[in-house]
Design a protein around this motif. Structure first.
Motif, PDB file in Angstrom:
ATOM      1  N   TRP A  31     -76.596 -45.292  35.903  1.00 34.37           N
ATOM      2  CA  TRP A  31     -76.393 -43.887  36.201  1.00 34.37           C
ATOM      3  C   TRP A  31     -74.933 -43.555  35.935  1.00 34.37           C
ATOM      4  O   TRP A  31     -74.157 -44.403  35.516  1.00 34.37           O
ATOM      5  N   PHE A  32     -74.555 -42.323  36.111  1.00 31.72           N
ATOM      6  CA  PHE A  32     -73.155 -41.958  35.974  1.00 31.72           C
ATOM      7  C   PHE A  32     -72.746 -41.070  37.133  1.00 31.72           C
ATOM      8  O   PHE A  32     -73.577 -40.459  37.802  1.00 31.72           O
ATOM      9  N   GLU A  33     -71.453 -41.035  37.354  1.00 30.33           N
ATOM     10  CA  GLU A  33     -70.902 -40.211  38.425  1.00 30.33           C
ATOM     11  C   GLU A  33     -69.775 -39.343  37.883  1.00 30.33           C
ATOM     12  O   GLU A  33     -69.081 -39.730  36.939  1.00 30.33           O
ATOM     13  N   VAL A  34     -69.607 -38.185  38.458  1.00 31.23           N
ATOM     14  CA  VAL A  34     -68.494 -37.299  38.155  1.00 31.23           C
ATOM     15  C   VAL A  34     -67.944 -36.760  39.465  1.00 31.23           C
ATOM     16  O   VAL A  34     -68.552 -36.922  40.521  1.00 31.23           O
ATOM     17  N   GLN A  35     -66.782 -36.133  39.385  1.00 34.08           N
ATOM     18  CA  GLN A  35     -66.216 -35.547  40.590  1.00 34.08           C
ATOM     19  C   GLN A  35     -67.068 -34.352  41.017  1.00 34.08           C
ATOM     20  O   GLN A  35     -67.248 -33.411  40.237  1.00 34.08           O
ATOM     21  N   PHE A  61     -78.762 -34.479  37.310  1.00 30.04           N
ATOM     22  CA  PHE A  61     -78.104 -34.943  38.523  1.00 30.04           C
ATOM     23  C   PHE A  61     -79.101 -35.020  39.670  1.00 30.04           C
ATOM     24  O   PHE A  61     -80.043 -34.229  39.750  1.00 30.04           O
ATOM     25  N   GLU A  62     -78.875 -35.975  40.535  1.00 29.74           N
ATOM     26  CA  GLU A  62     -79.619 -36.003  41.793  1.00 29.74           C
ATOM     27  C   GLU A  62     -79.281 -34.752  42.604  1.00 29.74           C
ATOM     28  O   GLU A  62     -80.149 -34.123  43.201  1.00 29.74           O
ATOM     29  N   SER A  63     -77.994 -34.457  42.607  1.00 27.67           N
ATOM     30  CA  SER A  63     -77.522 -33.255  43.285  1.00 27.67           C
ATOM     31  C   SER A  63     -76.154 -32.920  42.716  1.00 27.67           C
ATOM     32  O   SER A  63     -75.261 -33.763  42.714  1.00 27.67           O
TER      33      SER A  63
END
Length: 376
Positions: A31-35, A61-63
């Motif tokens: 998965w990936f994450e962002v601010q 996005f999940e949320s």
């Protein structure tokens, strides 16, 4: 509102690809994450069936309030392809991939999800991915400010660096790129056009570097401010690259080989005679426990503190050759050095000046325990 970003155009290229590294290993989630506070102005898309152009779908996005994408599971025989559209530099969002489960390898072209010429495009993109064993292709020729900064930092399973053909680097382009990784060989670094901090701590903490079987070369003739600062600090490197640079800026070689205990006899020349600013060689070989011979230093026109602590805490150092001062000068260059050699060591110092009286001997000049000789 997003600020300090750069809109980029993604080229048609082989999509970034992920697959399990070892069959029958446990499945892997990606998965990936962002601010989460950012306004997202990009879309990543993915497919497991590259042959079907209709199979691409948005990686949702999940949320959006949490900034975490949905997890995608990779099983044996599956490949995950990733591309993007309507991108603004990914690093502006604190973008990074995340992985859990079995080890995973990547391939394909990183420019399928962004432009390496844009600032911060892939800053920290794989940082801390300890399961990543293979890096994607990095074909960019011009690398933007911080574009690859910390890109693979902490990827301890990464054993081979990708080819780096770039010919133009900007500020911090490769800063900390492979810091604390498991890479075993230094890639070819052909770039001549450097800007500040571009190689800073690039291989710092790389303890798996194998002994070099041949010389390697850093061809730039002008080194910018902090250009090579800490580049190999605390690594297992056992040989210094050829360093032909003749124009040096502030702290450009600072701590470059600090705490590199595999360095012993360094029979080569630092040819730069003219410095632009201060601290060029500061701590360059400090804390190298097994260093016995330092390089020949051709510093005819040093600036303040140019060699500050250059060989500090090198207990085995016993031989140096230098060309301090102008050819007709017999005086020790003032303010050039502080604590550059340990007073507790014993060695031979060869230079083109006077033999120095006892009142001038110290670890800021030549320790009293060292023998001073002139060139024959």
């Amino acid at each position: 509102t997003v600020t300090d970003t750069c809109t980029v155009t993604v080229k048609d290229s082989t999509p970034l690809c992920f697959e399990k590294d070892t069959p029958n290993d446990e499945d892997t989630n990606i998965w990936f994450e962002v601010q989460p506070a950012k306004e997202y102005m990009f879309k990543l898309q993915y497919t497991k069936n590259l042959a079907d152009p209709q199979s691409w779908q948005d990686w949702e996005f999940e949320s959006e309030t949490q900034g975490t994408s949905k997890k995608i599971l990779l099983s044996d025989g599956e490949k995950l392809y990733v591309k993007s559209k309507d991108i603004i530099s990914l690093g502006a969002f604190g973008f990074s991939f995340k992985m859990e489960g079995g080890k995973i390898k990547s391939s394909g072209d990183i420019s399928s999800i962004g432009d390496p010429g844009a600032p911060s495009s892939f800053k920290g993109a794989f940082k801390g991915c300890t399961l990543l064993t293979t890096a994607p292709d990095l074909p960019g020729l011009t690398i933007g400010n911080s574009s690859y900064e910390s890109m693979f930092e902490g990827c301890t399973s990464l054993s081979q660096a990708p080819q780096l053909p770039a010919t133009t680097l900007h500020n911090a382009s490769y800063k900390c790129m492979f810091k604390n990784t498991g890479i075993k060989e230094i890639p070819n670094l052909p770039c001549l056009d450097l800007q500040g901090w571009c190689y800073q701590e690039m291989f710092c903490g790389c303890h798996e570097l194998l002994p070099s079987s041949q010389e390697f070369f850093l061809p730039a003739l002008s080194i910018p401010v902090f250009g090579y600062d800490g580049m190999f600090k605390s690594s297992s490197i056992n040989a210094v690259p050829i360093l032909p640079a003749e124009n040096l800026d502030h702290s450009c070689y600072a701590s470059m080989f600090e705490n590199c205990d595999n360095l012993t006899n360094q029979v080569f020349t630092l040819p730069a005679k003219n410095a632009i600013d201060d601290f060029e060689y500061s701590k360059m070989f400090a804390e190298c426990d097994n260093l016995e011979r330092g390089p020949h230093i051709s510093a005819l026109d040093p600036k303040n503190y140019s060699l500050d602590s250059m060989f500090l805490n090198c207990p085995k150092l016993n031989y140096l050759e230098v060309d301090f001062g102008k050819p007709d000068s017999q005086e020790w260059p003032e303010l050039m050095i502080i604590d550059w050699i340990d007073e507790s060591t014993i060695g031979t110092f060869v230079w083109n000046g006077s033999l120095l009286g006892p009142e001038t001997r110290s670890n800021d000049t030549v320790p009293a325990s060292w023998t001073i000789k002139n060139y024959e």
